[in-house]
Design a protein around this motif. Sequence first.
Motif, mmCIF file in Angstrom:
data_model
loop_
_atom_site.group_PDB
_atom_site.id
_atom_site.type_symbol
_atom_site.label_atom_id
_atom_site.label_comp_id
_atom_site.label_asym_id
_atom_site.label_seq_id
_atom_site.Cartn_x
_atom_site.Cartn_y
_atom_site.Cartn_z
ATOM 1 N N ASN A 1 0.852 -1.185 0.000
ATOM 2 C CA ASN A 1 0.000 0.000 0.000
ATOM 3 C C ASN A 1 0.893 1.243 0.000
ATOM 4 O OD1 ASN A 1 -1.655 2.220 0.744
ATOM 5 N ND2 ASN A 1 -3.152 0.812 1.634
ATOM 6 N N LEU A 2 1.005 1.897 -1.151
ATOM 7 C CA LEU A 2 1.929 3.020 -1.256
ATOM 8 C C LEU A 2 1.474 4.228 -0.447
ATOM 9 C CD1 LEU A 2 3.060 2.992 -5.003
ATOM 10 C CD2 LEU A 2 4.220 2.069 -2.994
ATOM 11 N N MET A 3 0.187 4.439 -0.316
ATOM 12 C CA MET A 3 -0.272 5.565 0.492
ATOM 13 C C MET A 3 0.058 5.343 1.971
ATOM 14 S SD MET A 3 -1.327 7.968 -1.346
ATOM 15 C CE MET A 3 -1.981 8.983 -0.017
ATOM 16 N N ARG A 4 -0.025 4.092 2.403
ATOM 17 C CA ARG A 4 0.359 3.797 3.780
ATOM 18 C C ARG A 4 1.866 3.976 3.960
ATOM 19 N NH1 ARG A 4 0.973 -1.293 6.942
ATOM 20 N NH2 ARG A 4 0.771 -0.689 9.122
ATOM 21 N N LEU A 5 2.632 3.552 2.946
ATOM 22 C CA LEU A 5 4.081 3.749 2.990
ATOM 23 C C LEU A 5 4.414 5.235 3.046
ATOM 24 C CD1 LEU A 5 6.994 2.737 2.783
ATOM 25 C CD2 LEU A 5 6.743 2.746 0.284
ATOM 26 N N LYS A 6 3.721 6.038 2.276
ATOM 27 C CA LYS A 6 3.931 7.488 2.269
ATOM 28 C C LYS A 6 3.724 8.063 3.669
ATOM 29 C CE LYS A 6 1.397 11.585 0.651
ATOM 30 N NZ LYS A 6 2.470 12.534 0.369
ATOM 31 N N ASN B 1 9.930 11.304 9.096
ATOM 32 C CA ASN B 1 10.630 12.528 8.678
ATOM 33 C C ASN B 1 11.096 12.507 7.216
ATOM 34 O OD1 ASN B 1 11.350 15.154 9.344
ATOM 35 N ND2 ASN B 1 13.434 14.598 9.931
ATOM 36 N N LEU B 2 10.451 11.709 6.374
ATOM 37 C CA LEU B 2 10.750 11.699 4.941
ATOM 38 C C LEU B 2 9.454 11.926 4.167
ATOM 39 C CD1 LEU B 2 12.468 11.179 2.385
ATOM 40 C CD2 LEU B 2 12.040 8.728 2.735
ATOM 41 N N PHE B 3 9.409 12.971 3.374
ATOM 42 C CA PHE B 3 8.212 13.290 2.602
ATOM 43 C C PHE B 3 8.328 12.747 1.181
ATOM 44 C CE2 PHE B 3 6.008 16.513 -0.186
ATOM 45 C CZ PHE B 3 4.740 15.991 0.025
ATOM 46 N N ILE B 4 7.314 11.973 0.758
ATOM 47 C CA ILE B 4 7.239 11.472 -0.613
ATOM 48 C C ILE B 4 5.957 12.022 -1.238
ATOM 49 C CG2 ILE B 4 7.184 9.440 -2.105
ATOM 50 C CD1 ILE B 4 8.432 7.830 0.104
ATOM 51 N N PRO B 5 6.041 12.952 -2.186
ATOM 52 C CA PRO B 5 4.834 13.496 -2.821
ATOM 53 C C PRO B 5 4.009 12.394 -3.485
ATOM 54 C CG PRO B 5 6.761 14.797 -3.393
ATOM 55 C CD PRO B 5 7.265 13.562 -2.716
ATOM 56 N N ARG B 6 2.715 12.552 -3.480
ATOM 57 C CA ARG B 6 1.860 11.517 -4.062
ATOM 58 C C ARG B 6 2.041 11.394 -5.569
ATOM 59 N NH1 ARG B 6 -2.300 15.358 -2.495
ATOM 60 N NH2 ARG B 6 -3.140 16.461 -4.301
ATOM 61 N N THR B 7 2.594 12.442 -6.207
ATOM 62 C CA THR B 7 2.845 12.363 -7.648
ATOM 63 C C THR B 7 3.956 11.377 -7.988
ATOM 64 O OG1 THR B 7 4.333 14.265 -7.441
ATOM 65 C CG2 THR B 7 2.059 14.708 -8.115
ATOM 66 N N LEU B 8 4.688 10.882 -6.987
ATOM 67 C CA LEU B 8 5.755 9.907 -7.224
ATOM 68 C C LEU B 8 5.277 8.476 -7.029
ATOM 69 C CD1 LEU B 8 8.796 11.607 -5.411
ATOM 70 C CD2 LEU B 8 7.845 12.048 -7.679
ATOM 71 N N SER C 1 10.526 2.240 6.946
ATOM 72 C CA SER C 1 9.085 2.380 6.717
ATOM 73 C C SER C 1 8.513 1.176 5.982
ATOM 74 C CB SER C 1 8.803 3.666 5.931
ATOM 75 O OG SER C 1 9.290 4.809 6.612
ATOM 76 N N ILE C 2 9.244 0.637 5.007
ATOM 77 C CA ILE C 2 8.786 -0.566 4.296
ATOM 78 C C ILE C 2 8.692 -1.740 5.269
ATOM 79 C CG2 ILE C 2 9.383 -2.267 2.522
ATOM 80 C CD1 ILE C 2 10.583 -0.024 0.879
ATOM 81 N N SER C 3 9.654 -1.857 6.155
ATOM 82 C CA SER C 3 9.650 -2.979 7.108
ATOM 83 C C SER C 3 8.492 -2.883 8.097
ATOM 84 C CB SER C 3 10.977 -3.033 7.870
ATOM 85 O OG SER C 3 11.153 -1.872 8.678
ATOM 86 N N GLU C 4 7.919 -1.680 8.268
ATOM 87 C CA GLU C 4 6.807 -1.481 9.193
ATOM 88 C C GLU C 4 5.449 -1.762 8.542
ATOM 89 O OE1 GLU C 4 6.995 2.418 10.845
ATOM 90 O OE2 GLU C 4 9.029 2.191 11.604
#
Length: 489
Positions: free
Chosen positions: A434-439, A446-453, A485-488
Amino acid sequence: MNSPVEIPFKSFIQIERASHIPIYIQIANHLTQAIQSGTLLPGTKLPGARTLSELLQVHRNTITSVYEELYAQGWIDVKPNRGAVVMPRLPKIKGRTTESHGYPATTGFSFITTPLLDNPFDYAPCDYVFNDGVPDIRLTQIDDLSRLYSANMKRKSNQKKMSYYNQEGSRYFKEQLSQYLRLSRGFKISINNLLITRSIEMSLFIISEIILRQGDYVVVGAPSYFAANMIFQKSSNRVLTIPTDDEGLNTDALEELCNKHLIRLVYVTPQHHYPTTVSLSARRRMALLQLSKKFGFVIVEDDHDYDFHYDKQPLLPLATVDTAGMVIYVSSFGKSLAPGFRTGFVVAPENLMVEMRKYLGIIDRQGDVMIEQALGEMIEEGAIQRHMKRSLKIYKERRDYMSELLEKHLGEWLSFQKPTGGLAFWLSFRQPVNLMRLKKLCEKNNLFIPRTLLYQNKDVTALRIGFGHLDQEEMNKTVDILRQSISEL
C-alpha cells in the motif's frame, strides 16, 4: 504592514464642511468605520498628523484631536516615536460588530470549473524529501549567474529592452541557443524555429491550444507525465494510453490504436521516459516516425532530461531526423541552474512558430529579456558547458552511490535498473504494498514522498525518486527511512 501613504484614505474619509458635526469627529467616525469593516486591519500604522492633515487638507491640530478621540475609544494605540497604530485587539461595542465583513466568499455568477487541473502537489514539513528528479541548487554557479545578470542590468544598451514588451524574446539568446542546440543535439535550425517559454509545461499548454480540439485523440505512455496528461485531457478530453516496456513506448500497440481511431497527437519522452527512465530504442524511434507519416498524427517530443547522461552519448532527438515536419520538440535550458534562470523552449517549423508566438504574446508577452541575455552570455562564454561538465561528474557519482544503497538495503523489496541518464530512479516493488500507507509511514519518520511519485494499479506498484538533490549523507538517511518504513508495513 503597508506604509500609510499607500492607503487611499480619501476614498473612505469624506468631510462635509457645512455639517454641524465637528470635522475631527467626522474623520474619527470614518476611520472607526474603516477599522470595523476591515479596510484598516489591526496593526496598521496610520500616517503622522502632518501627513494626514496635508492629505485631507485640514489643520494638523484637527488630526491630533482625531487620534486622541480614537485612542480614548480604544481603536488605536499611540506610542512616542512610533505614531498611531490600529489596536491588535479591537473593542467590542454592544449591538455592533467590529469584525470585518470581508471579501465575498463566492461569486454572484456561475463559471466553468474543472477537476482536471486540480493541484496534484502535496506538502509536509519533513527534513528529508524525495522529488521526481531535480538538480541540486547547491551546485549552482551563483557567482557566474549574479555577475552576468548584474552586468546586463547595468548595461545601457539593455535599458531600452526593459522599457517595452517583446514576445519575440531576446534575439541574442535565441542565436546562442540555436548554436548550442546544433552542437549538442544535432539541430539544423535558425532562430525562426525557436520559441522561448517559461517552462516545458507552458510549451505543452501552447501546443495543445493550437493543435487540439475537444474530441481529438491523444496518445501517451502508461504511465506518463501527470502534468502533460492534465493539459491534454483538458484540451481534448480523449487521452488514450499504450504500454511502455524496456524499449520505451510500444509502437505496435500504437499502430493498433491508429487503425481504430484518428489519432491527432502522440506525446513521448524518448530520451528518458517519464517516469520509468527507460530510453526509446532506435528501432521504435524509426517506427514512431513512420507511423506519424502514415497516419498523420503530430509527435510532441518532450526532452526534459537530455543534458543529464552518464554512460554513453544519447541518441539524437527525433526532431533531428524528422523530414516530414511532424515533430514538435519541447525541452528546457539551464535546468541545472537556479530555478529563476531556467527557461523552456520549443523547436518546430516556422509556420507553426508564427501561430505559437501569437499565443505566447497573450500569456507571456513581456518574457524576461535580462535572464535571456545572461543565459546567452553563459553559452557564448562557455560557462554553461563548464558548469554542466562539473555537475555531471557529481550527479554520476550520486547515481552510482544511490544505486549501491538501494541494492544493499532495499534489494529484497525493490527491483530497478540503474538509469543511464536523468536524475531519478524507477523502483518497482517485487510484491504489491500500500503506497499511500508507505507514504504516511515515511512522513512519520521525517521523509516526505509526494503523491505524484506513487504509481499503483493492479499491474504496477512503483516509485519514482530523484537523487540529484541529495548528497551522500542525505541519501544514507533517506534510504534508511524508506527501508525502515517498508519494514513497518
